[in-house]
Design a protein around this motif. Structure first.
Motif, PDB file in Angstrom:
ATOM      1  N   GLN A  95       0.822  -1.209   0.000  1.00  0.00           N
ATOM      2  CA  GLN A  95       0.000   0.000   0.000  1.00  0.00           C
ATOM      3  C   GLN A  95       0.859   1.264   0.000  1.00  0.00           C
ATOM      4  O   GLN A  95       0.452   2.290  -0.511  1.00  0.00           O
ATOM      5  N   THR A 212     -15.698 -10.775   5.761  1.00  0.00           N
ATOM      6  CA  THR A 212     -14.723  -9.795   6.223  1.00  0.00           C
ATOM      7  C   THR A 212     -15.200  -8.392   5.876  1.00  0.00           C
ATOM      8  O   THR A 212     -15.656  -8.131   4.766  1.00  0.00           O
ATOM      9  N   GLY A 214     -15.625  -4.846   4.543  1.00  0.00           N
ATOM     10  CA  GLY A 214     -15.048  -4.122   3.413  1.00  0.00           C
ATOM     11  C   GLY A 214     -14.836  -4.947   2.169  1.00  0.00           C
ATOM     12  O   GLY A 214     -14.446  -4.407   1.132  1.00  0.00           O
ATOM     13  N   GLU A 224     -11.719  -4.445  -2.000  1.00  0.00           N
ATOM     14  CA  GLU A 224     -11.484  -4.240  -0.569  1.00  0.00           C
ATOM     15  C   GLU A 224     -11.551  -2.743  -0.280  1.00  0.00           C
ATOM     16  O   GLU A 224     -10.816  -1.957  -0.886  1.00  0.00           O
ATOM     17  N   LYS A 226     -11.324   0.330   2.501  1.00  0.00           N
ATOM     18  CA  LYS A 226     -10.831   0.723   3.821  1.00  0.00           C
ATOM     19  C   LYS A 226     -10.971   2.224   3.993  1.00  0.00           C
ATOM     20  O   LYS A 226     -10.761   2.986   3.047  1.00  0.00           O
ATOM     21  N   SER A 227     -11.323   2.637   5.190  1.00  0.00           N
ATOM     22  CA  SER A 227     -11.415   4.070   5.480  1.00  0.00           C
ATOM     23  C   SER A 227     -10.051   4.588   5.906  1.00  0.00           C
ATOM     24  O   SER A 227      -9.219   3.849   6.448  1.00  0.00           O
ATOM     25  N   SER A 228      -9.813   5.864   5.652  1.00  0.00           N
ATOM     26  CA  SER A 228      -8.550   6.481   6.045  1.00  0.00           C
ATOM     27  C   SER A 228      -8.467   6.568   7.561  1.00  0.00           C
ATOM     28  O   SER A 228      -9.443   6.923   8.231  1.00  0.00           O
ATOM     29  N   PHE A 235     -11.733   7.211   1.523  1.00  0.00           N
ATOM     30  CA  PHE A 235     -11.749   5.751   1.490  1.00  0.00           C
ATOM     31  C   PHE A 235     -10.786   5.267   0.422  1.00  0.00           C
ATOM     32  O   PHE A 235     -10.664   5.876  -0.639  1.00  0.00           O
ATOM     33  N   TYR A 236     -10.123   4.151   0.722  1.00  0.00           N
ATOM     34  CA  TYR A 236      -9.177   3.560  -0.212  1.00  0.00           C
ATOM     35  C   TYR A 236      -9.767   2.262  -0.765  1.00  0.00           C
ATOM     36  O   TYR A 236     -10.270   1.428  -0.011  1.00  0.00           O
ATOM     37  N   SER A 246      -9.169   6.025  -4.725  1.00  0.00           N
ATOM     38  CA  SER A 246      -9.501   6.569  -3.414  1.00  0.00           C
ATOM     39  C   SER A 246     -10.435   7.749  -3.606  1.00  0.00           C
ATOM     40  O   SER A 246     -10.334   8.476  -4.600  1.00  0.00           O
TER      41      SER A 246
END
Length: 415
Positions: A95, A212, A214, A224, A226-228, A235-236, A246
């Motif tokens: 990442q 799981t 996300g 997938e 994910k929040s920052s 969000f990513y 993002s």
């Protein structure tokens, strides 16, 4: 009674052959897609799983009918091992990497590539050898032409059924349940317990993946989200283990030298009233177009899940604006079907991260980067319209190639 029993036996063999062939193609396609979603190398080299499948199926068909019965009984075990192994040791792009060089800047969880990839190949071959052996033994019980007919019917059924599940965005646990049920039927009552334990373990592993937070599936990717950790408005999005997109607040998108605003900065006399965005994704480019006063934005995005994420989570809410018209479509196909003219057409970072098929190096966006596609965009511009494209091209020869095509087609070098 004998004739009736014989007819019933032939009918039973036929439909078991259809089920076996369906399962063989379904599992092969599921392994190609699922392994590629969890091991980044295999998204770009899907032939790896394909070759392992071909090897296994060939071995299964070559084993004489009187031999190799143990292989049929053990088939679910390597399947469960493969799923658990890949879940335990995925391979993802780092990442934090500033260079998206997918096969060096990767993150593994314990095993080097030279262990992970051969293990996946060998397990795939063993799995498909077992299913191939089941299919071959049924195949031999019928006259050749009859067997070919039902084998072909099963192959088509397996391919179409998996394509439909992908289109419906079914999660991986659904694929696992269907494969497990088919193998339990093919294994017969005597093998129910022997098949049931490893198949239950496989389904459980896929269930954990599916539930799981996300994780979701689009027709093309395992997504997938994910929040920052620093802001709730960013969000990513990763696709098949690769950082992909993002969301960002509008002030960030509108910063000086932002790639999102360069098309507008370079064309100050353009009214920017009607804008076409190819590769609209989560909506960053759409939000910038609206901020520059666009009266209509046609947002073309091939992946419905990416657009849904933008509609639900983008802080600027660009897809809620009535000026925005969403088209879930291929960009080249949209250009060929529409008669509209645009003040600005933006080829906005289209990057599919996946191959069209295992038999080629073509990606979903390959046909957007051709002279014909650039020409089609030119033909949909107003007299004072502009065409813009941006990406992380990285290689000067690639930039020169695109610039040369644009120079020829538009009559001047790009800005």
């Amino acid at each position: 009674m004998k004739l009736t029993d014989s007819g019933q036996k032939v009918s039973s063999v036929r439909w078991r052959l259809v089920l076996a062939s369906t399962t063989m193609l379904f599992v092969e396609l599921a392994l190609i897609r699922w392994a590629g979603a969890n091991v980044v190398h295999l998204s770009y080299f899907s032939n790896f799983i394909l070759l392992g499948s071909f090897l296994g199926i060939g071995i299964g068909f070559l084993i004489p009918a009187a031999r190799g019965q143990w292989l049929k009984r053990w088939t679910p075990i390597p399947l469960a091992l493969l799923v658990i192994f890949v879940r335990a040791y995925p391979v993802q792009v780092r990442q934090s990497s500033s260079e998206v060089i997918y096969f060096t800047a990767v993150k593994t969880t314990g095993l080097p590539q030279w262990v992970t990839l051969p293990a996946i190949f060998l397990l795939t071959a063993v799995i498909m050898a077992g299913i191939g052996k089941i299919t071959a033994d049924l195949f031999r019980q019928l006259p050749s032409l009859d067997a070919y007919r039902y084998d072909l019917l099963g192959s088509i059924t397996g391919s179409v059924s998996f394509a439909v599940l992908s289109w419906l965005r079914a999660p991986s646990v659904v694929w696992g349940v269907l494969a497990a049920v088919a193998l339990l039927i093919l294994g017969g009552r005597r093998n129910t317990l022997f098949y049931g334990v490893p198949l239950a373990a496989m389904v459980a592993a896929l269930f954990l993946e599916t539930t799981t937070a996300g994780i979701s599936w689009s027709p093309y990717y395992k997504i997938e989200l994910k929040s920052s950790p620093t802001t709730t408005r960013t969000f990513y999005i990763s696709a098949n283990g690769v950082p992909h997109q993002s969301t960002a607040p509008l002030p960030v998108l509108m910063r000086e030298n932002s790639p999102y605003r360069q098309a507008y900065d370079q064309t100050p006399s353009n009214p920017h009233k009607r804008v076409l965005i190819i590769g609209a994704g989560n909506g960053n480019d759409v939000a910038v177009a609206l901020a520059h006063g666009a009266e209509r934005v046609d947002a073309v995005e091939i992946d419905p899940r990416l657009q849904e994420i933008g509609a639900q989570l983008h802080p600027a809410r660009p897809y809620d604006d009535p000026r925005v018209h969403v088209h879930i479509d291929d960009g080249r196909a949209f250009l060929e079907r529409t008669n509209a003219k645009y003040d600005l057409i933006i080829l906005a970072l289209p990057d599919s991260l996946t191959l069209v098929s295992g038999a080629s190096n073509l990606r979903l966006e390959s046909y957007l980067f051709t002279r014909q596609a650039f020409e089609a965009a030119r033909d949909h511009l107003t007299p004072d319209g502009a065409f813009a494209m941006y990406n992380y091209y990285r290689k000067s020869w690639l930039v020169d190639r695109f610039a040369g095509d644009l120079d020829d087609l538009y009559g001047h070098a790009p800005a």
